[in-house]
Design a protein around this motif. Sequence first.
Motif, PDB file in Angstrom:
ATOM      1  N   PRO A 214      26.693  79.782  29.883  1.00 29.43           N
ATOM      2  CA  PRO A 214      27.205  81.154  29.935  1.00 29.43           C
ATOM      3  C   PRO A 214      26.529  81.921  31.073  1.00 29.43           C
TER       4      PRO A 214
ATOM      5  N   HIS B  63      35.968  88.471  21.961  1.00 27.97           N
ATOM      6  CA  HIS B  63      35.398  88.083  23.248  1.00 27.97           C
ATOM      7  C   HIS B  63      34.978  89.300  24.045  1.00 27.97           C
TER       8      HIS B  63
ATOM      9  N   GLU C 241      32.725  87.066  28.909  1.00 27.75           N
ATOM     10  CA  GLU C 241      33.173  85.756  28.438  1.00 27.75           C
ATOM     11  C   GLU C 241      34.569  85.435  28.973  1.00 27.75           C
TER      12      GLU C 241
ATOM     13  N   GLU D  77      33.931  84.254  32.346  1.00 27.46           N
ATOM     14  CA  GLU D  77      33.435  82.881  32.324  1.00 27.46           C
ATOM     15  C   GLU D  77      34.594  81.887  32.293  1.00 27.46           C
ATOM     16  N   ASP D  78      35.558  82.165  31.397  1.00 27.62           N
ATOM     17  CA  ASP D  78      36.697  81.260  31.291  1.00 27.62           C
ATOM     18  C   ASP D  78      37.533  81.297  32.559  1.00 27.62           C
TER      19      ASP D  78
ATOM     20  N   ARG E  24      25.878  87.839  19.395  1.00 27.08           N
ATOM     21  CA  ARG E  24      26.859  86.754  19.374  1.00 27.08           C
ATOM     22  C   ARG E  24      27.271  86.424  17.941  1.00 27.08           C
TER      23      ARG E  24
END
Lengths: 80, 568
Positions: free
Chosen positions: B424, B189, B193, B196-197, B119
Motif C-alpha cells: 500500500p 475504500h 486505495e 493504489e488500484d 483499517r
Amino acid sequence: MVQTLSEMRADECGAILEIHGGQGLTNRLGALGIIPGKKITKISSASARGPVTIQVNRSQVALGFGMASKILVNVDRKAG
Amino acid sequence: MKILLMGNPNVGKSVLFSRLTGVRVLSSNYPGTTVGYTRGFMKVNDEPAEVIDVPGTYTLEPTCEAEEIALKMLKTGDVVISVIDATNLERNLYLTLQLLEKDIPVIVALNLWDDTRHRGINIDLDKLESILGIPVIPTSALTGQGIKNLVRSIPRASAPHAPALNLNERWALIGNITGQVQQITHRHHRWYERLEDASVKPRFGYIIAALVLSASFFIIRFIGESLIGYLFDPLFDNLWTPVLMKLSNFMGGGGFWHDVIVGKLISGEIHFVESFGLLSSGLYVPFAMVLPYIVSFYLILGLLEDIGYLPRLAVLLDTTMHRLGLHGYAIIPTLLGLGCNVPAVLATRVLESKRERFIAATLVCIAIPCVSAQAMIFGLVGKYGVQYVAIVYATLFIVWLILGTILNRTMKGLSPELLIEIPPYRFPPWRTVFQKLGMRIRGFLVEAVPIILAAVLVINILFVMGVFDYIANFAAPVITGILGLPKESVTAVVIGFLRKDAALGMLALSPMTAKQMVIGSIVLTMFFPCIATFVVLLKELGLKNFLKSAGIMISSAIIVGGILNILL
C-alpha cells in the motif's frame, strides 16, 4: 465456473482450486499465501500477456502471465 | 549480543531499524553476493548489542538469493525480532511460525499498529501472545510508539521449539489463529486505495506513470543542476583552481608528469572537463558532475521506493521489458541512466539473475544517453534543427528495443517471471529517507571514486605517451569509410573511446554536415560509456562479461552508424 487466473476478468473473485506447477512454484506462491482454497480477487491484468494483479489476504500481489495461467480458480459468478 | 530484524518486505522494518539504532549505521554486501544489508548498534539492559536489518523475506524455505542469505544470517543471531505488519497479520504470520520452529528466541514487533484502527482491524494481543508463546509488542515505527517497550521486552524473547509443519499445515494453523484473535469490520475504500488500484490498471496506470516520471525528472534535474551550479562549480572554481595553478607553476606548466597529474593547460588555464589531469578532471568528473546527480537521483528514487510506487511501475512496464529479456524492475536502472550511467549500472544489482544484469547494464551503456551527453546532443545537433535531435533520440530508442530483443533471443537462459507484492502507499519518515540516501552516497564514494581515479591515471599516461594517435591511424578507415565521417573527426571518435565528455566537444571543431553530426553523436553515445561508467561496469560484470559487453557496444555502434550513413 473454473478458469485460470489469467483468463479471469478484472474485479472477479473466486477460490483457488489448483496450482499446476513444481515444488518451486508452489513454495514461492505459498509463502505469499497463494494456496489452494484461498479466496482471491483479480484487481487487474496488463494487456498483451502482461502480469496479473490479485488481492490475496490483505495484500496485493502481481504475478507473471505464465504463473497466472498455471493457477486454476473456481470463479464466483453472481446469478443473472 | 546479535539481534536480527526479520520480516516480510514492506513491513516498516527499515524504519524500525533506524528507530532502534543510533547514527553508526553500516551497510555491507553479504560476502560474495550483491545482496546488501545494514547493521547498527543499540543497548539492551545497558549492554551493547548489534542489530542487523536482514533482507526482507517471505519464507525460510528460500526462493531467491536474498532469502538464502536471510536464512544464513539467522544461524548467526542470538535473538530475532520478527517484524509483522499488523494490517496483514495472515501473510506475515507465515514467517513468524517458521521462526518459532527454529532454535532461536523470538519476539514479535506488531508494527504499523496505529494503522489497524482506521483499517477496521481489531487484534486481541493477549490471546495472540498466549497462542504463539512469545512476547508480542505493538509498535509504530513511524511515530515511535511502542519502541521503548519493545527494547525492554527483548530479554523476554523465547524459543518455543514448535513442531515443524509443512506449507498447508502452517496455513491451516494461521487460519485458525487469525480466526481467534482478529476481527475485521468492513469499511469503505479511501481515496488513496482507489489510487493504489488505479496505478496498476493499464489505462490510468500509464497516465499516472507519465505524470510521476516527468515530475521526477524535472525535480532530479533541478536538484542536480542546482547542486552543480551553486555548490560544486563554485567550490572547484574558487577554491581548487588556485591550488592547482600553484601546483602547475611548481611543476613547470607542462611536461609528462604535469599533464598526467594536473592536466594539459588550455589557453593557459585549467579546464576541468578537457584538461584531464588526475587532480583536475579526475576529481571534477566524479565529484562535480556525477555526485550531484547521484544525490538527487537517489533522493527521488528512495522516495518512490519507500512510498511504494516502484513495484506498480514495474508491473505496468513488465510486458515491454520482458521482450528485452528483463522484467519490469529493470526500469529502475534504465531511468537512472537518463541522468547518469554510473548509478544506473550500480542499480542493475536489484535484478535477480546474472543474465538480466548483463542485458540491463549493456543496454544502459549503449542506448541511454546521460544528462551530460544529452546536453551535448542538444547543443551540437540542435544547431542543425530539432528534427535532427529527434532522429538521434528515435535511433537510440529503436536500438534499445532491437538490441534488447536480440540479446534476449541469443543469450542462454530465460528471463524470470515477475512475482512481487504491491505494498500500500505509505509516506516514509524523512529520517529514513536521508539515512538511506547517506548510505547510498557513501557507497558511491567508497566503491566508485577510487577506481575512477585509478583509471584516469592509467589513461592519462597512455594518452600522453601517444597511444591514442596510434589507435586513431588504425581506426581511420572504419570511421571515414563505414561511418562517412570527415577525416578531422577521427581523433575525436577515438578519444571518445575513453573521454566521452571531451569527444563530443571536439566533434564540433571539425567541419560536419547535419548528417555527419547526427551519426557522430549517435556513434559516440553508443560507442562506449564515459570513463566513470566504464570502471563501474568492469567492476559489476567482471572482466569476461565486461569484454563481451564492450564488444557489443563497439560493433553495434559501427553497424548502426553504417546503416545511418546509407539511409540518411
